[in-house]
Motif scaffolding. Sequence first.
Motif, PDB file in Angstrom:
ATOM      1  N   ALA A 268      33.712  28.076  44.311  1.00 42.00           N
ATOM      2  CA  ALA A 268      32.739  28.933  44.566  1.00 42.00           C
ATOM      3  C   ALA A 268      33.391  30.437  44.326  1.00 42.00           C
ATOM      4  CB  ALA A 268      31.954  28.924  45.880  1.00 42.00           C
ATOM      5  N   ILE A 269      34.603  30.528  45.069  1.00 48.19           N
ATOM      6  CA  ILE A 269      35.281  31.875  45.229  1.00 48.19           C
ATOM      7  C   ILE A 269      35.853  32.133  43.581  1.00 48.19           C
ATOM      8  CG2 ILE A 269      37.383  33.011  45.913  1.00 48.19           C
ATOM      9  CD1 ILE A 269      35.096  33.069  47.900  1.00 48.19           C
ATOM     10  N   SER A 270      36.212  31.113  42.728  1.00 48.85           N
ATOM     11  CA  SER A 270      36.803  31.358  41.417  1.00 48.85           C
ATOM     12  C   SER A 270      35.706  32.221  40.806  1.00 48.85           C
ATOM     13  CB  SER A 270      37.215  30.356  40.995  1.00 48.85           C
ATOM     14  OG  SER A 270      36.481  29.186  40.664  1.00 48.85           O
ATOM     15  N   THR A 271      34.428  31.526  40.788  1.00 51.05           N
ATOM     16  CA  THR A 271      33.061  32.278  40.018  1.00 51.05           C
ATOM     17  C   THR A 271      33.095  33.775  40.595  1.00 51.05           C
ATOM     18  OG1 THR A 271      32.211  29.935  39.969  1.00 51.05           O
ATOM     19  CG2 THR A 271      30.839  31.996  39.570  1.00 51.05           C
ATOM     20  N   ILE A 272      32.926  34.100  41.918  1.00 50.49           N
ATOM     21  CA  ILE A 272      32.852  35.258  42.346  1.00 50.49           C
ATOM     22  C   ILE A 272      34.100  36.163  41.721  1.00 50.49           C
ATOM     23  CG2 ILE A 272      32.778  36.789  44.510  1.00 50.49           C
ATOM     24  CD1 ILE A 272      31.838  34.227  46.050  1.00 50.49           C
ATOM     25  N   LEU A 273      35.269  35.664  41.744  1.00 51.08           N
ATOM     26  CA  LEU A 273      36.328  36.793  41.204  1.00 51.08           C
ATOM     27  C   LEU A 273      36.143  37.327  39.966  1.00 51.08           C
ATOM     28  CD1 LEU A 273      39.406  34.571  42.581  1.00 51.08           C
ATOM     29  CD2 LEU A 273      38.592  36.782  42.990  1.00 51.08           C
ATOM     30  N   GLY A 274      35.125  36.518  39.105  1.00 50.57           N
ATOM     31  CA  GLY A 274      35.105  37.053  37.768  1.00 50.57           C
ATOM     32  C   GLY A 274      34.099  38.400  37.722  1.00 50.57           C
ATOM     33  N   SER A 275      33.110  38.501  38.772  1.00 51.03           N
ATOM     34  CA  SER A 275      32.589  39.654  38.848  1.00 51.03           C
ATOM     35  C   SER A 275      33.226  40.793  39.714  1.00 51.03           C
ATOM     36  CB  SER A 275      31.134  39.461  39.326  1.00 51.03           C
ATOM     37  OG  SER A 275      31.226  38.689  40.516  1.00 51.03           O
ATOM     38  N   ALA A 276      34.127  40.163  40.671  1.00 49.03           N
ATOM     39  CA  ALA A 276      34.801  41.276  41.520  1.00 49.03           C
ATOM     40  C   ALA A 276      35.966  42.000  40.683  1.00 49.03           C
ATOM     41  CB  ALA A 276      35.332  40.420  42.718  1.00 49.03           C
ATOM     42  N   LEU A 277      36.726  41.068  40.198  1.00 46.84           N
ATOM     43  CA  LEU A 277      37.895  41.704  39.469  1.00 46.84           C
ATOM     44  C   LEU A 277      37.516  42.805  38.290  1.00 46.84           C
ATOM     45  CD1 LEU A 277      39.991  38.290  39.294  1.00 46.84           C
ATOM     46  CD2 LEU A 277      40.109  40.360  40.992  1.00 46.84           C
ATOM     47  N   VAL A 278      36.382  42.553  37.681  1.00 46.96           N
ATOM     48  CA  VAL A 278      36.034  43.449  36.550  1.00 46.96           C
ATOM     49  C   VAL A 278      35.931  44.772  37.147  1.00 46.96           C
ATOM     50  CG1 VAL A 278      33.701  43.294  36.829  1.00 46.96           C
ATOM     51  CG2 VAL A 278      34.716  43.786  34.627  1.00 46.96           C
ATOM     52  N   LEU A 279      35.386  44.887  38.648  1.00 49.90           N
ATOM     53  CA  LEU A 279      35.359  46.333  38.997  1.00 49.90           C
ATOM     54  C   LEU A 279      36.752  47.103  39.150  1.00 49.90           C
ATOM     55  CD1 LEU A 279      32.767  45.418  41.780  1.00 49.90           C
ATOM     56  CD2 LEU A 279      32.584  45.772  39.548  1.00 49.90           C
ATOM     57  N   SER A 280      37.923  46.449  39.557  1.00 51.18           N
ATOM     58  CA  SER A 280      39.069  47.103  39.845  1.00 51.18           C
ATOM     59  C   SER A 280      39.573  48.178  38.656  1.00 51.18           C
ATOM     60  CB  SER A 280      40.236  46.340  40.209  1.00 51.18           C
ATOM     61  OG  SER A 280      40.312  45.405  39.008  1.00 51.18           O
TER      62      SER A 280
ATOM     63  N   VAL B 160      42.247  54.140  47.398  1.00 50.55           N
ATOM     64  CA  VAL B 160      41.926  52.928  48.182  1.00 50.55           C
ATOM     65  C   VAL B 160      40.554  52.350  47.759  1.00 50.55           C
ATOM     66  CG1 VAL B 160      41.481  52.585  50.477  1.00 50.55           C
ATOM     67  CG2 VAL B 160      43.240  54.080  50.028  1.00 50.55           C
ATOM     68  N   SER B 161      40.203  51.012  47.873  1.00 54.39           N
ATOM     69  CA  SER B 161      39.016  50.520  47.452  1.00 54.39           C
ATOM     70  C   SER B 161      38.982  49.404  48.404  1.00 54.39           C
ATOM     71  CB  SER B 161      39.145  50.246  45.986  1.00 54.39           C
ATOM     72  OG  SER B 161      40.025  49.082  45.677  1.00 54.39           O
ATOM     73  N   GLY B 162      37.633  49.071  48.370  1.00 51.48           N
ATOM     74  CA  GLY B 162      37.151  47.813  48.919  1.00 51.48           C
ATOM     75  C   GLY B 162      35.867  47.232  48.823  1.00 51.48           C
ATOM     76  N   GLY B 163      35.597  45.931  48.697  1.00 47.82           N
ATOM     77  CA  GLY B 163      34.395  45.442  48.164  1.00 47.82           C
ATOM     78  C   GLY B 163      33.925  44.166  48.865  1.00 47.82           C
ATOM     79  N   ILE B 164      32.877  43.590  48.143  1.00 43.60           N
ATOM     80  CA  ILE B 164      32.504  42.138  48.584  1.00 43.60           C
ATOM     81  C   ILE B 164      31.791  41.546  47.441  1.00 43.60           C
ATOM     82  CG2 ILE B 164      30.395  42.995  49.467  1.00 43.60           C
ATOM     83  CD1 ILE B 164      30.536  41.031  51.877  1.00 43.60           C
ATOM     84  N   GLY B 165      32.233  40.397  47.459  1.00 42.59           N
ATOM     85  CA  GLY B 165      31.384  39.324  46.125  1.00 42.59           C
ATOM     86  C   GLY B 165      30.545  38.383  46.803  1.00 42.59           C
ATOM     87  N   HIS B 166      29.636  37.852  45.963  1.00 46.04           N
ATOM     88  CA  HIS B 166      28.733  36.705  46.442  1.00 46.04           C
ATOM     89  C   HIS B 166      28.429  35.893  45.053  1.00 46.04           C
ATOM     90  CE1 HIS B 166      25.944  34.332  48.605  1.00 46.04           C
ATOM     91  NE2 HIS B 166      24.805  34.675  47.885  1.00 46.04           N
ATOM     92  N   LYS B 167      28.321  34.514  45.574  1.00 45.86           N
ATOM     93  CA  LYS B 167      27.907  33.524  44.495  1.00 45.86           C
ATOM     94  C   LYS B 167      26.674  33.245  44.890  1.00 45.86           C
ATOM     95  CE  LYS B 167      28.599  29.046  42.420  1.00 45.86           C
ATOM     96  NZ  LYS B 167      29.297  27.508  42.579  1.00 45.86           N
ATOM     97  N   PHE B 168      25.683  33.639  43.805  1.00 42.96           N
ATOM     98  CA  PHE B 168      24.369  33.285  43.946  1.00 42.96           C
ATOM     99  C   PHE B 168      23.970  31.785  43.582  1.00 42.96           C
ATOM    100  CE2 PHE B 168      24.699  37.776  42.467  1.00 42.96           C
ATOM    101  CZ  PHE B 168      24.202  38.467  43.672  1.00 42.96           C
TER     102      PHE B 168
END
Length: 433
Positions: free
Chosen positions: A4-16, A332-340
Amino acid sequence: MTKAISTILGSALVLSGLAGAAQAGGLERGGYEWDLLFDTQRFATEAGVAYVMPERKFRNVKDINPADGLGADGKGGGANSVKGTASFAIYNFGAKVGLTPDADCLASYSQPWGVHSKPGANWVGAQDEIEKKVNSHDYGLTCSYKFDVGKGQLRAIGGVSYQEISGFKEGLGLSPNVFKSLDPRLARFPGDGTGRLALEGDGVGWRVGAAYEIPEIALRASLIYNAAVDYDLNGTYDLTKIPALDPVNKPLLGRLTDVYGSTTLPQSVELKLQSGIAPGWLAFGSVKWVDWSVLDIVTFCPVSTKGVVACGPRSPALADSLELMYQDGWTVSGGIGHKFNDQWSGAVQLAWDRGTTTGISAQTDTWTLSSGVAYSPNKDFEVRLGGAVGLMTSGSAGPVDCPNTAGKCGTGITYDFGNDIVTAVSISGKFKF
């Protein structure tokens, strides 16, 4: 949780990368990005593009010395309000290979440095700048090796990059109204009085770092140091659009002159953290320092004087210079991701970038809110979409003290700027097997 986390990383890492591009302190554009190195598949590739649209406007622009005749109208005048920035695109590509169960290597292409401003020729500050553009290319190879340590794995990271940089700066060197008034015979001179400095160069950089991972809970902490990159620059100083009015005291007027210079693109340190915090949820953040203060004045002198006279801000051979005068940058950055569900995930991130200006430019603090989604129709392919909106804070610009000189930098104009908006969109795709 790992899947599940590996899927979330796709949308999270594009943000950096998207947030970094929207902030763009100093000459930073795409920055460095090595997250593909951590992909769990043996082979993985990704490619993406981001389009950034800054809307920085200069207001209340004043010519410090209208008597020099360098305003857009030849009398120190012109428009005193103008958009100073231009939109730009950033491309990246990466291919990761697992050489052994513990050794991985990533070949990458990125555009870490760049700037594009285009206030034009019809404003008060035309003598300061008409257009400035810098592009870069980074071809990198980064490898890592993993060791079992405690509940997780410690990864040693190292790599090298070959970089190329090119660009130009145009400004009004001498108003046609001025040189035509000095000599009526120049009424038919075809030049518009502008000068152009063009440059290119290359350099080699390296990086070293470490990461600790506990895959079961998607915990990762990484610290990477990127070394400074030294550039030997070559280019041309084109003053052929200005008549040769004073060949003795100003021998470069009316000529195309080969010039040289040197500069250093900064070292940086970045700490990244992420962890699963609940089933289907991921928290992530980062802190980055960039040594932008290494860039103050970049000088250019005729190649014919190389080895004869030193090229610096006080050099008698000085042809032109880029007055940057940056201070160190912090992000400095921070965020949160979720698998729907099995196909869709999303993330949101807030980032703050400390402005690199010391008062000579408009690069003030920026706050950026980014969001992204990832769609994975199967385990081997993923497409990501991202968007960002940022607030570039207000301020003013004018002369500042120059190092290694007895005077000021940025002596041409002063101006103000308000709280302006920057937006960005991105799309990327990832294929792994």
